[in-house]
Design an enzyme around this catalytic site. Structure first.
Site, PDB file in Angstrom:
ATOM      1  N   TRP A   1      -7.044   4.274 -13.828  1.00 24.15           N
ATOM      2  CA  TRP A   1      -6.074   4.418 -12.787  1.00 24.15           C
ATOM      3  C   TRP A   1      -4.592   4.371 -12.864  1.00 24.15           C
ATOM      4  O   TRP A   1      -3.690   4.356 -11.908  1.00 24.15           O
ATOM      5  CB  TRP A   1      -6.177   3.357 -11.281  1.00 24.15           C
TER       6      TRP A   1
ATOM      7  N   CYS B   1     -12.932   6.934  -9.083  1.00 17.68           N
ATOM      8  CA  CYS B   1     -14.074   6.588  -8.316  1.00 17.68           C
ATOM      9  C   CYS B   1     -15.173   7.897  -8.235  1.00 17.68           C
ATOM     10  O   CYS B   1     -16.357   7.677  -8.173  1.00 17.68           O
ATOM     11  CB  CYS B   1     -13.782   6.287  -7.053  1.00 17.68           C
TER      12      CYS B   1
ATOM     13  N   HIS C   1     -12.539   6.761  -1.061  1.00 18.28           N
ATOM     14  CA  HIS C   1     -13.257   6.202  -2.175  1.00 18.28           C
ATOM     15  C   HIS C   1     -14.598   6.779  -2.006  1.00 18.28           C
ATOM     16  O   HIS C   1     -15.228   6.795  -0.966  1.00 18.28           O
ATOM     17  CB  HIS C   1     -13.360   4.626  -1.763  1.00 18.28           C
TER      18      HIS C   1
ATOM     19  N   ASP D   1     -22.655   1.403  -5.630  1.00 14.95           N
ATOM     20  CA  ASP D   1     -21.380   1.708  -6.136  1.00 14.95           C
ATOM     21  C   ASP D   1     -21.169   1.285  -7.566  1.00 14.95           C
ATOM     22  O   ASP D   1     -21.290  -0.111  -7.709  1.00 14.95           O
ATOM     23  CB  ASP D   1     -19.885   1.012  -5.088  1.00 14.95           C
TER      24      ASP D   1
ATOM     25  N   TYR E   1      -4.152   7.415  -5.577  1.00 20.70           N
ATOM     26  CA  TYR E   1      -5.081   7.604  -4.233  1.00 20.70           C
ATOM     27  C   TYR E   1      -5.596   6.208  -3.779  1.00 20.70           C
ATOM     28  O   TYR E   1      -6.250   6.085  -2.855  1.00 20.70           O
ATOM     29  CB  TYR E   1      -6.255   8.592  -4.432  1.00 20.70           C
TER      30      TYR E   1
END
Length: 885
Positions: free
Chosen positions: A277, A312, A371, A394, A554
């Site tokens: 990220w 993600c 997400h 997830d 984000y």
């Protein structure tokens, strides 16, 4: 190399079998394995042997909806009959005794379900059913029905014949191996999905859409799942092998998806993807450059090394391929304004300094703009009735669950009702969609005092791709009741009973409220943010305000802070004319509560509230001001140098009015242009067709080091094109010298290509190179195609050509892949079909043409992604109906 599992010297005599793709050549090393046992003497001619075994792949796969799997072996679904034709050496007699045996993994065992015996007479069989469907001379058509809870994976197939009290088996033949999958068409299978349309969407569709952006500016991103492509099924089995999941657990869909959610991140188990990220992707592929899952899964299966990089939506997209490949109904969900609270409660704390500015050092919680996670459809026999159906899983590594970075499966129905005591991780998902955002002010002593609580910010919208359409479908109602409803309040109370702490701070309503209004903006354009101040008190107010503007990831983390601006606003009091009756008055607090909410990063963006004013009031009484707006401008020159690979701008306005602190924020998603994809003709399976991908650079600056990716399941494997910067100075195309007959050009300020050798600024070619085009005339001022060159003695494929490409020189060839073609000059800029120079000039249009040969008929999708640092996340897709061969 010995591939047999080693025997540990611990509590158990043998390790649990965990390998499905291991080479198995000696399943019955201790017994006869010859389809034609060597027997001589009387009766040898009447002995029953196997001559051939046909897996009837074409018939079975059509019935089992597995035709699209690109594998040489049979693929079927459990709980449904498939057919095998076995040709014997003679007609079967009543006394003949034979059976089929299906084995999976090392050391198969009947009591573990990894060795299954199927009989075709009155003798007891295993959990799978068998019957003789038909006899065609010496060929027996055998029907086999696997149990609806059978192990999923790759089975080895044998025919065993009883000969003189001994079982003689056919030899190992990889061509008779078969893959067994979950079956959404079988009512007894835990993944049964009643709707045929949903089965085709969530199991059979190999292309989809993943949504990004914000709930008011949804940005669709096409994704190629590609679960039927060659090697993908083996890659998914390989992932389970790497996880060391016991073979006998692989029929349990709950355990399989939970193990998968851990294996698709490499945080603690050397899984498929490495999360990143940051803005540095130099050691791998940027997350926004992926077009689909196929290349990622094949790369991991071939190397065993985690693939770089993912965020993600990449985790969710690749995990969705894994689930659909095994036959599990699955879809990708996007939650806009998704809370990530690392303290495990229902409070997302945002801390501000005493002067009202955000305290980013002490703020630990975050709210992601969006997400992505997955939902799978299954029965949950481990939960109370009514909690089956869609379950959240997830693979993005956020928090640990039972010691691993994973999440789910968590029942969506349980989340909606606040039943957080049930496995797995329901409380974490509940907080992602229901947290309260608490604004806290930190004083000089470090004491935190809440000054605002927003209960409507988080989980503003949850969407997924609609069934049979490329549009989105809102599924928010499956996760939560309407905000403020009695059912919603009951759910929140129930969640607290199960240990999820909420905020109950008594924050009095303030005198001043702030609202932010901003429209979605195209990347590279200036933007305006309107700050509306509303005085809800009965006295004038002077507001000291401060705005911060930042580029954010984000995930809500600040990437680069680029602007601060202070301003003061004088507000007149909120006045109600004396003639207005008490019943007709609309208090400002009520107006604020009933206003529409816009899902942004931190808090709602509200429409401007107005008082209800009776018609009897005079014009003078109605026109008294109760609000004031300030318009702030942010130019492209301010934010463009700070963007890097991020496309989100975050605005925070804080204000002080007397002793009151007010804060409001908004996220603006910058929109990017789209790629255009076209085909030269209607595609047909096995027939070559040309695809053209075109793009226009709308920015005021040229683009450097641009990568273009194209992929289509059943159409073409991943194709890439790199616009590399050649050797030169300051990004301009230059050659270090003139070498016998080659062209030396540079780029002038107007964007035209000029000769850097001729003082007059005009290009002159007077040397004949190996019989190629000789141009004695002057080509006025710019490089054009020979149609614009008067007096050209030869026309060689419509372009100028030099004999070779020597370091730093411009090579212009007749092939489309290597020629520079200038078709027009618009405002001093070039329109080119391909930019050999390595840059895409400002306002230029580039196109890439390549041949493809579709492999499968039916509705197919092409997905293209253009990626560079200055312009990330440029996508395009085309739907094509491929005719049969």
């Amino acid at each position: 190399m010995d591939m047999k599992p080693k025997k540990p010297t611990g509590r158990y005599s043998d390790e649990a079998p965990t390998s499905n793709l291991q080479a198995f050549e000696d399943d019955f090393a201790d017994g006869g394995t010859d389809a034609a046992p060597r027997m001589y003497g009387p009766g040898a001619a009447d002995m029953l042997t196997v001559q051939h075994m046909d897996m009837c792949q074409h018939i079975n796969e059509s019935n089992h909806y597995t035709t699209d799997y690109n594998t040489p072996n049979l693929v079927v679904r459990r709980g449904q009959e498939f057919i095998i034709k076995v040709t014997f050496s003679r007609m079967l007699a009543k006394h003949d005794d034979f059976q089929l045996e299906f084995l999976i993994g090392p050391n198969p065992s009947p009591n573990k379900g990894s060795l299954v015996v199927v009989t075709f007479n009155s003798r007891h069989s295993g959990p799978w059913l068998g019957r003789v469907v038909d006899m065609e001379g010496p060929t027996a058509v055998l029907g086999v029905t696997p149990s609806p809870n059978a192990i999923v994976g790759k089975f080895r197939t044998y025919v065993a014949i009883l000969v003189h009290d001994q079982m003689q088996r056919t030899r190992r033949d990889q061509a008779t191996d078969l893959y067994l999958l979950f079956n959404a068409w079988c009512p007894e299978d835990p993944v049964f999905l009643p709707s045929e349309a949903e089965r085709r969407e969530y199991v059979l569709n190999d292309a989809g859409v993943i949504y990004q952006g914000t709930a008011t500016n949804i940005d669709p991103r096409n994704w190629m799942y590609g679960q039927f492509e060659r090697g993908i099924l083996d890659a998914c089995i390989y992932i389970l092998d790497c996880s060391r999941m016991p073979i006998f657990n692989r029929g349990n869909v709950i355990k399989l998806v939970r193990k998968g959610s851990a294996m698709f991140n490499s945080q603690d188990d050397n899984g498929v993807l490495v999360g990143n990220w940051s803005s540095d992707y130099s050691m791998g592929t940027p997350p926004m450059a992926w077009t689909g899952s196929v290349n990622i899964l094949l790369k991991y299966a071939n190397t065993g090394v985690p693939v770089c990089y993912a965020q993600c939506w990449v985790f969710a997209g690749v995990f969705n391929t894994f689930l659909r490949c095994f036959g599990i109904p699955a879809r990708v969900i996007t939650n806009f304004s998704s809370a990530h609270d690392n303290t495990g409660n229902l409070k997302t704390d945002l801390i501000f300094n005493k002067n009202g500015t955000p305290d980013r050092i002490n703020t630990r919680d975050s709210i992601w703009n969006y997400h992505c996670w997955n939902e799978v459809f299954m029965v949950r026999p481990d939960l109370p009735p009514g909690l089956g159906g869609w379950q959240v899983v997830d693979a993005t590594p956020q928090e640990t669950s039972d010691g691993h970075y994973r999440c789910g499966p968590a029942s969506v129905a349980a989340i909606k009702e606040g039943l957080l005591c049930h496995p797995f991780d329901a409380g974490f998902v509940f907080a992602e969609v229901n947290s309260d955002v608490v604004f806290l002010k930190r004083d000089m002593y470090g004491t935190l005092t809440p000054f605002k609580v927003d209960t409507t910010c988080v989980g503003q919208g949850l969407v997924t791709k609609a069934v049979g359409s490329m549009t989105h479908m809102d599924v928010t109602h499956t996760y939560k009741y309407s905000e403020g409803s009695s059912e919603d309040e009951a759910t929140m109370r129930r969640a607290e009973e199960f240990g999820c702490e909420r905020d109950h701070s008594d924050v009095p309503p303030g005198q001043v409220a702030i609202y932010l209004v901003a429209e979605p903006t195209l990347l590279g354009a200036d933007m305006t943010v309107e700050v509306i101040f509303h005085n809800q008190g009965d006295a004038p107010s002077v507001v000291e305000a401060h705005m911060e503007a930042s580029v954010i990831f984000y995930t809500g983390a600040i990437a680069d802070h680029f602007k601060d601006q202070d301003f003061t606003v004088d507000l007149q009091p909120f006045e109600i004319p004396s003639c207005l009756s008490h019943a007709a008055q609309s208090p400002p607090s009520h107006a604020a509560q009933s206003r529409p909410v816009c899902p942004t990063l931190l808090s709602p963006v509200l429409s401007v509230p107005h008082c209800s004013v009776p018609s009897c009031l005079s014009h003078a009484a109605q026109s008294r001001p109760v609000e004031k707006s300030v318009t702030l401008t942010v130019t492209a020159q301010e934010y463009m140098p700070r963007l890097s690979s991020q496309l989100c701008l975050h605005f925070v306005v804080t204000a002080q009015c007397g002793g009151q602190s007010v804060a409001e924020s908004k996220v603006i998603q910058l929109n990017t242009p789209k790629l255009h994809i076209s085909m030269s003709d209607q595609p047909q399976a096995g027939r070559e067709v040309f695809v053209t991908v075109s793009f226009t650079n709308h920015l005021k600056v040229p683009l450097h080091n641009v990568d273009l990716y194209l992929e289509g399941a059943g159409l073409t494997d991943l194709r890439t094109h790199h616009y590399a910067m050649p050797q030169g100075v300051s990004g301009r195309l230059r050659t270090p010298q003139v070498i016998s007959g080659r062209l030396r050009v540079s780029q002038d300020a107007s964007g035209r290509l000029r000769s850097s050798q001729d003082v007059s600024g005009r290009l002159r070619t007077s040397q004949d190179v190996s019989g190629r085009l000789r141009t004695p005339q002057v080509i006025s001022g710019r490089l054009r195609t020979p149609q614009d060159v008067s007096g050209t003695p030869q026309d060689v494929s419509g372009c100028l050509r030099t004999p070779q490409d020597v370091s730093g020189c411009l090579r212009v060839s007749q092939d489309v892949s290597g020629r520079l073609r200038v078709s027009q000059d618009v405002s001093g800029c070039l329109r080119v079909s391909q930019d050999v120079s390595g840059i895409i000039p400002s306002y230029a249009t580039v196109s890439w043409q390549l041949p493809i040969k579709p492999r499968r008929a039916g509705k197919r999708h092409l997905i293209a992604v253009l990626n560079c640092e200055a312009l990330p996340n440029v996508c395009g897709q085309m739907e094509a109906l491929v005719k049969p061969y």
